[in-house]
Design a protein around this motif. Structure first.
Motif, PDB file in Angstrom:
ATOM      1  N   THR A  89       0.839  -1.198   0.000  1.00 42.50           N
ATOM      2  CA  THR A  89       0.000   0.000   0.000  1.00 42.50           C
ATOM      3  C   THR A  89       0.870   1.241   0.000  1.00 42.50           C
ATOM      4  N   LEU A  90       0.698   2.065  -1.040  1.00 45.30           N
ATOM      5  CA  LEU A  90       1.400   3.339  -1.146  1.00 45.30           C
ATOM      6  C   LEU A  90       0.480   4.436  -0.619  1.00 45.30           C
ATOM      7  N   GLU A  91       1.017   5.323   0.192  1.00 44.53           N
ATOM      8  CA  GLU A  91       0.204   6.397   0.768  1.00 44.53           C
ATOM      9  C   GLU A  91       0.811   7.764   0.464  1.00 44.53           C
ATOM     10  N   PHE A  92      -0.010   8.642  -0.090  1.00 40.01           N
ATOM     11  CA  PHE A  92       0.347  10.044  -0.213  1.00 40.01           C
ATOM     12  C   PHE A  92      -0.369  10.813   0.892  1.00 40.01           C
ATOM     13  N   SER A  93       0.393  11.505   1.711  1.00 37.40           N
ATOM     14  CA  SER A  93      -0.170  12.425   2.705  1.00 37.40           C
ATOM     15  C   SER A  93       0.098  13.829   2.181  1.00 37.40           C
ATOM     16  N   MET A  94      -0.969  14.483   1.773  1.00 38.24           N
ATOM     17  CA  MET A  94      -0.837  15.782   1.115  1.00 38.24           C
ATOM     18  C   MET A  94      -0.914  16.902   2.146  1.00 38.24           C
ATOM     19  N   GLY A  95       0.053  17.792   2.092  1.00 40.95           N
ATOM     20  CA  GLY A  95       0.071  18.914   3.021  1.00 40.95           C
ATOM     21  C   GLY A  95      -1.201  19.737   2.932  1.00 40.95           C
ATOM     22  N   ARG A  96      -1.647  20.257   4.066  1.00 40.04           N
ATOM     23  CA  ARG A  96      -2.901  20.994   4.126  1.00 40.04           C
ATOM     24  C   ARG A  96      -2.841  22.227   3.238  1.00 40.04           C
ATOM     25  N   LYS A  97      -3.944  22.459   2.533  1.00 38.93           N
ATOM     26  CA  LYS A  97      -4.037  23.595   1.624  1.00 38.93           C
ATOM     27  C   LYS A  97      -5.404  24.257   1.808  1.00 38.93           C
ATOM     28  N   ARG A  98      -5.547  25.450   1.236  1.00 43.77           N
ATOM     29  CA  ARG A  98      -6.830  26.142   1.316  1.00 43.77           C
ATOM     30  C   ARG A  98      -7.872  25.491   0.417  1.00 43.77           C
ATOM     31  N   SER A  99      -7.455  24.931  -0.723  1.00 44.39           N
ATOM     32  CA  SER A  99      -8.431  24.375  -1.643  1.00 44.39           C
ATOM     33  C   SER A  99      -8.078  22.948  -2.029  1.00 44.39           C
ATOM     34  N   ILE A 100      -9.113  22.191  -2.369  1.00 42.76           N
ATOM     35  CA  ILE A 100      -8.924  20.817  -2.815  1.00 42.76           C
ATOM     36  C   ILE A 100      -8.183  20.804  -4.143  1.00 42.76           C
TER      37      ILE A 100
END
Length: 462
Positions: A89-100
């Motif tokens: 299982t590969l996981e991307f944890s995307m840094g928080r942003k204002r918009s999707i």
């Protein structure tokens, strides 16, 4: 005077919500890695994926197994990519942003590059909530201090005596919502009420396919083998229910105050703690409040403590929605858009949900409703449910419009006039019945659709 345990809960969880305005969003995306040769994922391919991210996108290695094999890379903007439990299982944890859209643009950029690499090696990063080739995978946990401790916990304190973590064959899209502290109890209550809606809209994990060998089935825990024939469209729920890890059960009561949220966190259990050196050790599960009542137990033991509930309070000062299956890759951000819009338009959403409960005289718990939804049992008449879901999507769309980032486009199929009741799992079932080969289904759910059309939910009104 607050107890030590309560002070720690405030410091590590509750105080992180102070000053939040609700504008930001974060996403963690888990995706099965499938070797189309029906073999385990080769370490060389896993390393090649990381090397690509390092060379092309300025990621840097950040975490390694005890043998020195890289299992996580990070960027300065907060994005990271990792193997947490195994190479399956590969996981991307995307840094928080204002918009999707900001998050989606980066994610699809990374994924597009990996897609070119995977095809050369006959692999697919797959958009399903359970690993479709689980029987060919290596379920041995990665040799990291935390995973070794969790494996040892299974051997010593559960019926999973081989220490293999079978719930690592599940994959989810975890949405993180910034919430102001005063809004925390009510928002948890609303999202808890939507557990069955998540099952209707986003279920995407069928039981392991029936072509498994008897030898592989024999490795599974007996209670898990007995569940393989159950007609669920969210086998992830089953895997988590049977994994025997603490802190996974939903909280089915309504929070009446922030204090009750704090008390719930203190009722959760520690089962892996520091060994006093650089590693961890398993312990008999014990409530947080009891563990830290003993002043001999160090604050650093909190490092492995977390809620694994379907709707969780995270250490990042967010509500983490953990119950959602990974979606087909072209649709990966639809759940995040849905929950972001609902949270932004929570007053209308709560009124609609309360009316639905009252008008249909629902007396089941959130968990019972979720089970009925994923087992495809009737909750209310289909026309009534369709009307409710349609209005709920319209409320989400309106909430996204209020944010003024154009995120309503991310609702995808939910606003394109498709059958709301056909979750990706039900679509899998339909396509297989129509004669689609299982391998072709994997390929279809692994495709990334570059073009996204803009549509508004015509005729919908909250």
């Amino acid at each position: 005077m607050r107890s030590r345990a309560k002070d720690l809960i405030y410091h590590h969880f509750i105080d992180k919500f102070l000053g939040k305005t609700g504008q930001y969003v974060g996403v963690e995306i888990e995706m099965p890695v499938v070797n189309l040769d029906k073999k385990p994922v080769e370490p060389d391919f896993a390393q090649a994926m990381f090397e690509l991210l390092v060379d092309r996108f300025d990621f840097r290695p950040a975490k390694f197994t005890l043998e020195g094999f890289p299992i996580a890379v990070v960027k300065d903007n907060g994005d990271s990519c990792s193997f947490e439990t195994s190479l399956n299982t590969l996981e991307f944890s995307m840094g928080r942003k204002r918009s999707i859209q900001e998050i989606a643009a980066s994610f699809y950029n990374y994924l597009g590059a990996l897609k070119k690499l995977e095809k050369k090696h006959n692999y697919r990063i797959c958009g399903m909530g359970t690993n479709p080739y689980a029987q060919y995978a290596n379920s041995t946990p990665l040799n990291t201090p935390s995973m070794m401790a969790k494996s040892e916990f299974l051997k010593r304190f559960t019926t999973h005596h081989d220490g293999e973590i079978f719930h690592s064959f599940s994959a989810s899209t975890q949405t993180h919502l910034d919430i102001s502290l005063p809004a925390l109890p009510d928002r948890l209550n609303l999202l808890g009420k939507l557990a069955f809606v998540d099952g209707l809209l986003f279920a995407n994990s069928l039981p392991f396919p029936h072509e498994q060998t008897s030898a592989w089935q024999a490795k599974l825990p007996l209670n898990l083998r007995q569940e393989l024939e159950n007609p669920t469209v969210c086998f992830r729920d089953t895997l988590w229910r049977l994994c025997e890890s603490p802190n996974t059960e939903a909280y089915d009561q309504e929070y009446r105050s922030l204090e009750e949220v704090v008390n719930r966190l203190m009722d959760l259990k520690l089962f892996v703690v520091s060994d006093g050196k650089d590693r961890f050790k398993p312990i008999q599960p014990v409530e947080f409040s009891k563990y830290f009542a003993d002043h001999n137990n160090l604050e650093e033991d909190i490092v492995c403590f977390r809620s694994l509930e379907p709707i969780a309070v995270s250490k990042y000062g967010t509500i983490e929605i953990r119950q959602t299956c990974t979606q087909p890759l072209a649709e990966i951000f639809i759940p995040t858009a849905f929950y972001t819009g609902i949270s932004e338009n929570q007053r209308k959403a709560r009124a609609l949900v309360d009316d639905f409960w009252r008008e249909n005289k629902l007396e089941m718990t959130n968990s019972e409703l979720r089970r009925k939804a994923v087992c495809q049992e009737t909750i209310v008449q289909q026309a009534t449910m369709n009307h409710f879901l349609t209005n709920l999507v319209a409320i989400a769309w309106e909430g996204l419009k209020k944010r003024n980032f154009g995120e309503e486009n991310c609702l995808g199929r939910l606003i394109k006039g498709n059958n709301l009741m056909e979750s990706p799992a039900k679509r899998q079932i339909r396509l297989l019945k129509d004669g689609l080969d299982y391998r072709d289904l994997i390929l279809a759910y692994s495709e990334v659709e570059e073009k996204r059309e803009r549509r508004e939910p015509d005729g919908l009104s909250p």
